[in-house]
Motif scaffolding. Sequence first.
Motif, PDB file in Angstrom:
ATOM      1  N   ALA A   1       0.783  -1.159  -0.056  1.00  0.00           N
ATOM      2  CA  ALA A   1      -0.016  -0.106  -0.059  1.00  0.00           C
ATOM      3  C   ALA A   1       1.066   1.408  -0.010  1.00  0.00           C
ATOM      4  O   ALA A   1       0.479   2.186  -0.728  1.00  0.00           O
ATOM      5  CB  ALA A   1      -1.012   0.011   1.273  1.00  0.00           C
ATOM      6  N   GLU A   2       2.081   1.254   0.626  1.00  0.00           N
ATOM      7  CA  GLU A   2       2.673   2.494   0.838  1.00  0.00           C
ATOM      8  C   GLU A   2       3.493   2.732  -0.401  1.00  0.00           C
ATOM      9  O   GLU A   2       3.842   3.865  -1.113  1.00  0.00           O
ATOM     10  CB  GLU A   2       3.690   2.242   1.895  1.00  0.00           C
ATOM     11  N   ARG A   3       3.631   1.592  -1.031  1.00  0.00           N
ATOM     12  CA  ARG A   3       4.574   1.869  -2.526  1.00  0.00           C
ATOM     13  C   ARG A   3       3.352   2.316  -3.735  1.00  0.00           C
ATOM     14  O   ARG A   3       3.892   3.333  -4.298  1.00  0.00           O
ATOM     15  CB  ARG A   3       4.899   0.229  -3.119  1.00  0.00           C
ATOM     16  N   LEU A   4       2.212   1.830  -3.409  1.00  0.00           N
ATOM     17  CA  LEU A   4       1.296   2.718  -4.489  1.00  0.00           C
ATOM     18  C   LEU A   4       1.144   3.959  -3.963  1.00  0.00           C
ATOM     19  O   LEU A   4       0.900   4.989  -4.772  1.00  0.00           O
ATOM     20  CB  LEU A   4      -0.260   2.018  -4.395  1.00  0.00           C
ATOM     21  N   LEU A   5       0.985   4.269  -2.457  1.00  0.00           N
ATOM     22  CA  LEU A   5       0.856   5.730  -2.064  1.00  0.00           C
ATOM     23  C   LEU A   5       2.008   6.491  -2.698  1.00  0.00           C
ATOM     24  O   LEU A   5       1.618   8.169  -2.852  1.00  0.00           O
ATOM     25  CB  LEU A   5       0.656   5.719  -0.607  1.00  0.00           C
ATOM     26  N   ALA A   6       3.369   6.045  -2.752  1.00  0.00           N
ATOM     27  CA  ALA A   6       4.254   6.867  -3.165  1.00  0.00           C
ATOM     28  C   ALA A   6       4.300   6.954  -4.872  1.00  0.00           C
ATOM     29  O   ALA A   6       5.222   7.690  -5.034  1.00  0.00           O
ATOM     30  CB  ALA A   6       5.663   6.095  -2.739  1.00  0.00           C
TER      31      ALA A   6
END
Length: 427
Positions: free
Chosen positions: A134-139
């Motif tokens: 999720a954090e990768r997508l948010l980035a």
Amino acid sequence: MYCPDDTVAAVSSPAGLAGRGVIRISGSDALVIGRELVKGGRVRLGEGFSCGGVCYEFIGPRSYTGEDTVELHLPGSPVLLQMVMGQIVEAGARLAEAGEFTARAFFNGRMDLTEAEAVAEVISARSDAELAAAERLLAGALHERCGKLAGRLAEILGLVEAGIDFSEEEIEFASAEELLSYVQEVREALRRLLEESLSWEDLHELPRVVFAGAANAGKSSLVNALLGLERSIVSSMAGTTRDVLTAPLRLAEGECLLVDTAGLGVVDDVLAAETQEVTKSEAAGADLLVWVMDGSKERAAEVPAGALAVVNKSDILLKLRVEGAIVVSALTGQGVDRLKAEIGRRLGLRGGEVGGSAVALNLRQRKALEAGLEHLGGAVERLARGRADEILAVELRSALDELGTVSGAIVSDEVLGEIFGRFCVGK
């Protein structure tokens, strides 16, 4: 879907008692309402009542929502927070709907739809792997890759449309062979994106590590030792476990789900027979089967193929020797750390990381990208026959539209309502 002209407010901190509660206000009147409520470090609760609090101001467009935003940080009493919310509504704000703050961020260009969906995944993440993805997508991992593909596809479409518009002139913007090379390049990049991507459905499912073996081998005690808590009932009496018990275990490499099952062996009642059938079913569907044996008993040991062999009760006189088995004592903790490490190694966990350039796709995103790939396939077939015509342009435009549905550039209100409806109020 939402009225962007309204000033909205909601409690953004989790429900229940806490040391601190947070109320978020966003919209054109947010600063006015916040400054009116908070003066001299005191937050007005009603006529003659106040409490200590801090007002943080975030000026649009450089705020989360892209609008003027205020956060009130107060003591985390649910009653107190609701009293302040009453004052905010009385001052002219309305209660925010589910996901409205993130929806405003999307509509105001602070994030695209892939990043907005990632916010929901961060909130609902139940494992290290889900949170990392999720954090990768948010980035912006998916946003960046889709943006590059869409940009290149728009350039190719421009060449095709220019060639159609000037078809009667002696001008060639790009030959069919050149266009074919360009489209194949985009098609291959999109195919690679889909091939390398992970599925959120797979991430939601933790690998199941099933503990099985003869009754009274100490399976439940070993599961408790691994977890560091009394999850399963333990007794010296054989057959204590009559049901399947599960609990997540955090390892250095990630997370898995431990499954404690009933012991196998001779049965003397219908219930025991049924529980053993459940054990066999769990063992057959395990991502890793841990076969636990009682090391204090001298008998032939048969370990199922592919299972991780564990000899328990090493604190007692060890009589059982099994080649390649991990020797442990659930009572003293001997060998438990080694068993944890071996479980992680056998499962091939990657520390909850989405490696390389891989991203996690939900079903909506995957369907759109697959549809885009199909349209690019049609474009390749058209160009292979030397047809740089209107049908080719339609195929390229359709592929570009599918990429637009992923980013949110082209998406219906119904889809947006479904996406943001998954959020909590206050997010």
